[in-house]
Design a protein around this motif. Structure first.
Motif, PDB file in Angstrom:
ATOM      1  N   SER A 175     -10.920  -7.865   4.035  1.00 42.77           N
ATOM      2  CA  SER A 175     -11.465  -7.310   5.284  1.00 42.77           C
ATOM      3  C   SER A 175     -10.656  -7.828   6.468  1.00 42.77           C
ATOM      4  O   SER A 175     -10.377  -9.029   6.542  1.00 42.77           O
ATOM      5  CB  SER A 175     -12.924  -7.738   5.437  1.00 42.77           C
ATOM      6  N   PRO A 176     -10.287  -6.889   7.367  1.00 44.46           N
ATOM      7  CA  PRO A 176     -10.555  -5.453   7.374  1.00 44.46           C
ATOM      8  C   PRO A 176      -9.546  -4.706   6.515  1.00 44.46           C
ATOM      9  O   PRO A 176      -8.465  -5.205   6.211  1.00 44.46           O
ATOM     10  CB  PRO A 176     -10.375  -5.081   8.854  1.00 44.46           C
ATOM     11  N   TRP A 177      -9.928  -3.487   6.185  1.00 45.33           N
ATOM     12  CA  TRP A 177      -9.068  -2.601   5.398  1.00 45.33           C
ATOM     13  C   TRP A 177      -9.175  -1.208   6.018  1.00 45.33           C
ATOM     14  O   TRP A 177     -10.275  -0.709   6.244  1.00 45.33           O
ATOM     15  CB  TRP A 177      -9.530  -2.562   3.949  1.00 45.33           C
ATOM     16  N   TYR A 178      -8.033  -0.620   6.307  1.00 40.21           N
ATOM     17  CA  TYR A 178      -8.003   0.697   6.944  1.00 40.21           C
ATOM     18  C   TYR A 178      -7.343   1.686   5.989  1.00 40.21           C
ATOM     19  O   TYR A 178      -6.316   1.372   5.375  1.00 40.21           O
ATOM     20  CB  TYR A 178      -7.207   0.660   8.246  1.00 40.21           C
ATOM     21  N   VAL A 179      -7.903   2.882   5.882  1.00 41.68           N
ATOM     22  CA  VAL A 179      -7.301   3.945   5.071  1.00 41.68           C
ATOM     23  C   VAL A 179      -7.033   5.142   5.975  1.00 41.68           C
ATOM     24  O   VAL A 179      -7.954   5.650   6.631  1.00 41.68           O
ATOM     25  CB  VAL A 179      -8.208   4.358   3.897  1.00 41.68           C
ATOM     26  N   VAL A 180      -5.773   5.561   6.012  1.00 38.51           N
ATOM     27  CA  VAL A 180      -5.360   6.736   6.787  1.00 38.51           C
ATOM     28  C   VAL A 180      -4.474   7.588   5.886  1.00 38.51           C
ATOM     29  O   VAL A 180      -3.512   7.076   5.293  1.00 38.51           O
ATOM     30  CB  VAL A 180      -4.570   6.342   8.055  1.00 38.51           C
ATOM     31  N   ASP A 181      -4.788   8.859   5.782  1.00 36.28           N
ATOM     32  CA  ASP A 181      -4.005   9.771   4.931  1.00 36.28           C
ATOM     33  C   ASP A 181      -3.838   9.223   3.520  1.00 36.28           C
ATOM     34  O   ASP A 181      -2.776   9.348   2.898  1.00 36.28           O
ATOM     35  CB  ASP A 181      -2.616  10.029   5.544  1.00 36.28           C
ATOM     36  N   GLY A 182      -4.882   8.588   3.009  1.00 37.12           N
ATOM     37  CA  GLY A 182      -4.846   8.070   1.654  1.00 37.12           C
ATOM     38  C   GLY A 182      -4.099   6.763   1.485  1.00 37.12           C
ATOM     39  O   GLY A 182      -4.035   6.220   0.377  1.00 37.12           O
ATOM     40  N   GLN A 183      -3.527   6.245   2.561  1.00 28.11           N
ATOM     41  CA  GLN A 183      -2.801   4.974   2.490  1.00 28.11           C
ATOM     42  C   GLN A 183      -3.683   3.834   2.987  1.00 28.11           C
ATOM     43  O   GLN A 183      -4.309   3.933   4.044  1.00 28.11           O
ATOM     44  CB  GLN A 183      -1.533   5.024   3.341  1.00 28.11           C
ATOM     45  N   GLY A 184      -3.708   2.743   2.218  1.00 32.02           N
ATOM     46  CA  GLY A 184      -4.512   1.594   2.580  1.00 32.02           C
ATOM     47  C   GLY A 184      -3.705   0.528   3.287  1.00 32.02           C
ATOM     48  O   GLY A 184      -2.529   0.308   2.970  1.00 32.02           O
ATOM     49  N   PHE A 185      -4.336  -0.132   4.253  1.00 29.50           N
ATOM     50  CA  PHE A 185      -3.696  -1.208   5.018  1.00 29.50           C
ATOM     51  C   PHE A 185      -4.670  -2.372   5.104  1.00 29.50           C
ATOM     52  O   PHE A 185      -5.778  -2.235   5.625  1.00 29.50           O
ATOM     53  CB  PHE A 185      -3.336  -0.733   6.428  1.00 29.50           C
ATOM     54  N   TRP A 186      -4.242  -3.528   4.602  1.00 30.71           N
ATOM     55  CA  TRP A 186      -5.089  -4.713   4.604  1.00 30.71           C
ATOM     56  C   TRP A 186      -4.734  -5.602   5.792  1.00 30.71           C
ATOM     57  O   TRP A 186      -3.601  -6.042   5.933  1.00 30.71           O
ATOM     58  CB  TRP A 186      -4.889  -5.503   3.309  1.00 30.71           C
ATOM     59  N   GLY A 187      -5.722  -5.834   6.643  1.00 29.14           N
ATOM     60  CA  GLY A 187      -5.559  -6.814   7.699  1.00 29.14           C
ATOM     61  C   GLY A 187      -5.235  -6.216   9.053  1.00 29.14           C
ATOM     62  O   GLY A 187      -4.529  -5.219   9.171  1.00 29.14           O
ATOM     63  N   GLN A 188      -5.749  -6.877  10.100  1.00 26.65           N
ATOM     64  CA  GLN A 188      -5.516  -6.410  11.460  1.00 26.65           C
ATOM     65  C   GLN A 188      -4.048  -6.515  11.865  1.00 26.65           C
ATOM     66  O   GLN A 188      -3.611  -5.854  12.803  1.00 26.65           O
ATOM     67  CB  GLN A 188      -6.397  -7.187  12.429  1.00 26.65           C
ATOM     68  N   ASP A 189      -3.269  -7.302  11.128  1.00 21.66           N
ATOM     69  CA  ASP A 189      -1.836  -7.382  11.414  1.00 21.66           C
ATOM     70  C   ASP A 189      -1.073  -6.177  10.877  1.00 21.66           C
ATOM     71  O   ASP A 189       0.149  -6.113  11.019  1.00 21.66           O
ATOM     72  CB  ASP A 189      -1.243  -8.683  10.864  1.00 21.66           C
TER      73      ASP A 189
END
Length: 200
Positions: A175-189
């Motif tokens: 946490s946090p984890w963001y998903v945009v267009d099916g791509q995941g991104f871990w972390g606010q950095d």
């Protein structure tokens, strides 16, 4: 066409706190929609090999504190490295945020999420305490007592468990984890990478 950001987070996560307002500003800048999905981070850790803070080796704990200091300074956000009420049971706050989303929608739930995170990391408040949660909800435009009561309902619990399962199915492990267009991104950095996708 506007994009959607699926936002998996735990309300006691300092990293979610450090990235929350920047995420909201990115969404506003690019006309994106955010879907807040509070998750049970303990369940996520147990399924994906993560360790609760107290069980991490001392070197990892020490580096975490350095990074928190750096990011607090970089973002200009106040952050207590050793909050009075941490560790804390995040489930009552997570359920409150699920109930808020169900009652008034994503934007109001996101505003309340920001208040809950500030309460832990900047204001020395106990987000496991029902009275504290009701006050935070009142301050964010909800009927706090009613929302705290609604958060105890079985439908809210099922929704919370569903978000956690969705997170695991999406490969989320922090946490946090963001998903945009099916791509995941871990972390606010990783918000710079999120922004690049929003620009497309």
């Amino acid at each position: 066409m506007s994009k959607t950001i699926q936002y998996y987070f735990a309300p006691h996560s300092p990293w979610a706190y450090l990235g929350h307002e920047r995420l909201l500003k990115l969404a506003t800048r690019y006309g994106a929609m955010i879907e807040p999905r509070p998750v049970d981070l303990g369940a996520v850790f147990s399924e994906t090999g993560g360790l609760p803070l107290a069980k991490r080796p001392p070197a990892r704990q020490a580096y975490r504190l350095q990074e928190l200091q750096r990011w607090s300074a970089h973002t200009g956000l106040p952050l207590n490295l050793h909050p009075k009420f941490f560790p804390v049971d995040p489930v009552p706050a997570a359920l409150l945020l699920v109930a808020a989303r169900e009652e008034q929608g994503a934007d109001q739930a996101l505003a309340l999420a920001g208040a809950v995170m500030r309460a832990v990391w900047a204001e020395e408040q106990d987000i496991a305490d029902a009275a504290t949660l009701a006050r935070l909800a009142d301050d964010t435009g909800f009927d706090g007592a009613a929302l705290v009561a609604a958060a105890q309902g079985p439908a809210v619990r099922r929704k919370f468990e569903g978000f956690t399962k969705e997170a695991l199915d999406a490969g989320v492990f922090g946490s946090p984890w963001y998903v945009v267009d099916g791509q995941g991104f871990w972390g606010q950095d990783r918000l710079d990478f999120v922004e690049r996708l929003l620009q497309v």
